[in-house]
Design an enzyme around this catalytic site. Sequence first.
Site, PDB file in Angstrom:
ATOM      1  N   CYS A   1     -38.888  98.227  29.994  1.00 37.89           N
ATOM      2  CA  CYS A   1     -37.580  98.096  29.351  1.00 37.89           C
ATOM      3  C   CYS A   1     -36.451  98.122  30.378  1.00 37.89           C
ATOM      4  O   CYS A   1     -35.374  97.599  30.138  1.00 37.89           O
ATOM      5  CB  CYS A   1     -37.393  99.205  28.339  1.00 37.89           C
TER       6      CYS A   1
ATOM      7  N   GLU B   1     -34.252 103.129  21.189  1.00 40.92           N
ATOM      8  CA  GLU B   1     -34.303 102.591  22.553  1.00 40.92           C
ATOM      9  C   GLU B   1     -34.839 101.180  22.421  1.00 40.92           C
ATOM     10  O   GLU B   1     -36.009 100.988  22.093  1.00 40.92           O
ATOM     11  CB  GLU B   1     -35.265 103.427  23.420  1.00 40.92           C
TER      12      GLU B   1
HETATM   13  P1  NAP Z   1     -41.983  96.431  18.354  1.00 44.33           P
HETATM   14  O1  NAP Z   1     -42.767  95.277  17.901  1.00 44.33           O
HETATM   15  O2  NAP Z   1     -40.619  96.631  17.820  1.00 44.33           O
HETATM   16  O3  NAP Z   1     -42.896  97.711  18.047  1.00 44.33           O
HETATM   17  C1  NAP Z   1     -42.484  98.988  18.431  1.00 44.33           C
HETATM   18  C2  NAP Z   1     -43.110 100.034  17.524  1.00 44.33           C
HETATM   19  O4  NAP Z   1     -42.582  99.876  16.207  1.00 44.33           O
HETATM   20  C3  NAP Z   1     -44.629  99.910  17.394  1.00 44.33           C
HETATM   21  O5  NAP Z   1     -45.188 101.191  17.370  1.00 44.33           O
HETATM   22  C4  NAP Z   1     -44.792  99.221  16.046  1.00 44.33           C
HETATM   23  O6  NAP Z   1     -46.025  99.513  15.437  1.00 44.33           O
HETATM   24  C5  NAP Z   1     -43.658  99.866  15.279  1.00 44.33           C
HETATM   25  N1  NAP Z   1     -43.282  99.142  14.090  1.00 44.33           N
HETATM   26  C6  NAP Z   1     -43.275  97.812  13.889  1.00 44.33           C
HETATM   27  N2  NAP Z   1     -42.871  97.539  12.635  1.00 44.33           N
HETATM   28  C7  NAP Z   1     -42.622  98.743  12.039  1.00 44.33           C
HETATM   29  C8  NAP Z   1     -42.203  99.128  10.741  1.00 44.33           C
HETATM   30  N3  NAP Z   1     -41.950  98.227   9.795  1.00 44.33           N
HETATM   31  N4  NAP Z   1     -42.070 100.450  10.472  1.00 44.33           N
HETATM   32  C9  NAP Z   1     -42.313 101.377  11.415  1.00 44.33           C
HETATM   33  N5  NAP Z   1     -42.738 101.061  12.649  1.00 44.33           N
HETATM   34  C10 NAP Z   1     -42.879  99.757  12.961  1.00 44.33           C
HETATM   35  O7  NAP Z   1     -41.832  96.437  19.937  1.00 44.33           O
HETATM   36  P2  NAP Z   1     -42.959  96.239  21.049  1.00 44.33           P
HETATM   37  O8  NAP Z   1     -43.379  94.803  21.043  1.00 44.33           O
HETATM   38  O9  NAP Z   1     -44.021  97.274  20.958  1.00 44.33           O
HETATM   39  O10 NAP Z   1     -42.139  96.578  22.367  1.00 44.33           O
HETATM   40  C11 NAP Z   1     -41.403  95.612  23.072  1.00 44.33           C
HETATM   41  C12 NAP Z   1     -39.940  95.851  22.983  1.00 44.33           C
HETATM   42  O11 NAP Z   1     -39.665  97.213  23.216  1.00 44.33           O
HETATM   43  C13 NAP Z   1     -39.159  95.099  24.020  1.00 44.33           C
HETATM   44  O12 NAP Z   1     -38.124  94.420  23.386  1.00 44.33           O
HETATM   45  C14 NAP Z   1     -38.593  96.163  24.943  1.00 44.33           C
HETATM   46  O13 NAP Z   1     -37.345  95.871  25.467  1.00 44.33           O
HETATM   47  C15 NAP Z   1     -38.543  97.342  24.077  1.00 44.33           C
HETATM   48  N6  NAP Z   1     -38.698  98.568  24.868  1.00 44.33           N
HETATM   49  C16 NAP Z   1     -37.614  99.368  25.022  1.00 44.33           C
HETATM   50  C17 NAP Z   1     -37.723 100.541  25.753  1.00 44.33           C
HETATM   51  C18 NAP Z   1     -36.561 101.476  25.920  1.00 44.33           C
HETATM   52  O14 NAP Z   1     -36.774 102.597  26.373  1.00 44.33           O
HETATM   53  N7  NAP Z   1     -35.360 101.079  25.586  1.00 44.33           N
HETATM   54  C19 NAP Z   1     -38.941 100.894  26.321  1.00 44.33           C
HETATM   55  C20 NAP Z   1     -40.016 100.044  26.148  1.00 44.33           C
HETATM   56  C21 NAP Z   1     -39.879  98.869  25.404  1.00 44.33           C
HETATM   57  P3  NAP Z   1     -47.262  98.498  15.490  1.00 44.33           P
HETATM   58  O15 NAP Z   1     -47.634  98.345  16.921  1.00 44.33           O
HETATM   59  O16 NAP Z   1     -48.305  99.205  14.708  1.00 44.33           O
HETATM   60  O17 NAP Z   1     -46.792  97.218  14.876  1.00 44.33           O
END
Ligand code: NAP
Length: 521
Positions: free
Chosen positions: A296, A257
């Site tokens: 999102c 997502e």
């Molecule tokens: P993110 O930076 O991609 O992080 C998301 C998750 O991935 C966090 O738990 C992060 O952990 C983890 N992660 C990062 N690097 C990783 C790796 N190498 N291996 C495994 N896990 C890893 O995103 P975010 O800043 O939290 O969220 C914002 C984005 O999410 C926006 O673009 C938004 O559109 C999207 N979003 C989408 C939805 C949907 O339902 N489609 C809902 C909400 C948000 P750490 O925090 O420990 O780095």
Amino acid sequence: MTNRLLSYVCDNWVEGEGDLAQLVNPTTEEVLAETTTGGIDFGAALAHARDVGGPALRDMTFAERGKLLQAMASEIHKFREELVDLAIANGGNTRGDAKFDIDGATGTLSWYAKLGEKLGDRKILVDGESSQLTRSPKLVGQHIYQPLTGAAVFINAFNFPAWGFGEKAATAILAGMPVVTKPATSTAVVAYRIAELLADACLMPKGTMTFLCGSAGDMLDHLNSQDVVAFTGSSDTGAMIRSHAAVVRNNTRVNVEADSLNAAVLGADVEHGSDTYEMFLREVAKDVTQKAGQKCTAIRRVFVPEGLVAQVREDLADRIAETKVGDPGLSEVRMGPLATARQLRDVKAGVDRLRSTCEVVLGDGGRGSLVGVDGEKGFFLSPMLLVAPSLDCAEVHGFEVFGPVATILPYATGGADSTKALIDAIRMGGGGLVSSIYTDDVEIARAFVTGAGPYHGRLTIGGEKVAEHSPGPGAVLPMMVHGGPGRAGGGEELGGLRGVTHFMQRTAVQGYSPLLEKLWA
Ligand code: NAP
């Protein structure tokens, strides 16, 4: 004293080692807690979930798993006020934002609890009717679903620490898979408290919940072909997970997502001041400011008939400007800060890109005037509204600004060519979670559904008959699918039973009809 958060691994709370990540209050920039998963044996954590939690859940019927979900929902709900306070402190949520997240979690768990009750005392799901395979009615085929025997691994985004866990756990546990959940580190305090509440209440059979507070470390290296990864976050992280060597080698099921440039279209039939027009204004303004636009499903692109653009930009700017921004702990405040310093930096960079081509109608990229906040602390950004110079303005369709920012795009009306241009522009978002149209005209709605449908997981049609009943396109409901193609990650969650089957294997079973019926009676 700074709070040290632990992880719940192999049914014990463990403290990680090494460098600590700091979790901050985004209003005051005070450090609230520290955590790390350093030194945790992720392989052992996954094995424990598979070997201990999996059999325990698979031994339960759907009705029993439903009861477990209801007990989880009730336990979380008991501590709602405490969780709201934590969400205000660590997420910059207003009280309303926090309830949206926490009640979303308990509501979804309860909804799936009822579904479990309806599915009853069974452990196998029958998929559709049986088929006669040859001339003899004795030999039939039947598709069935059973839980996968691995771990359901959740990697969640920072914006919904409660709901992100609740919606994924509801479907995985009802399916019969143990949960390994990792919230985003920066806002993990709420998810941590939920894990603590569930562990303390001893509701969940051993091995069914693992909670990792901090980096995912080398967890992905240990995935196998029976595990499922349910990821919510940015497209870049999603792509990295999907292409991870262990995931590719084992064909591990991954649901992503990701980003979305959700659209709201004001129909060409809508008159200024009508109920439908008011509904449109209300829902767009809400999406720009709720959770400071860090949703999102928030509306990013607002399509308006050319002749109404001047009116809409004025009305929408007035409506959004009414929002009091400031200390989210104050009852009169309707929008708090962005969740992290990085978020503020990313959103400001995104706004600068939009400003290179679009006209700014509201906001200047600064903090604006804040309620209850002195000095320069906190990751605040005043809400912004922009107007694009043309319908096909590439900047607006090209990237997601994950904050309180939306852009109006003018579209021509009348004739097939203008309808096609509108649909083409909606599609320029590259695939989204949800888009909405506000219209009372069936032909306008039809063109939207047929044109935008293949590019979206969900569509909403607002109009005068439903103006008083709509939760808005931003609300994700357990009975409707959540996810979308392309930019949105290509995933799908929820949608009633559909979301449960993501954690199950569908198997076609062929054999003697009366014998088969006995297997899943
Ligand atoms: P993110 O930076 O991609 O992080 C998301 C998750 O991935 C966090 O738990 C992060 O952990 C983890 N992660 C990062 N690097 C990783 C790796 N190498 N291996 C495994 N896990 C890893 O995103 P975010 O800043 O939290 O969220 C914002 C984005 O999410 C926006 O673009 C938004 O559109 C999207 N979003 C989408 C939805 C949907 O339902 N489609 C809902 C909400 C948000 P750490 O925090 O420990 O780095």
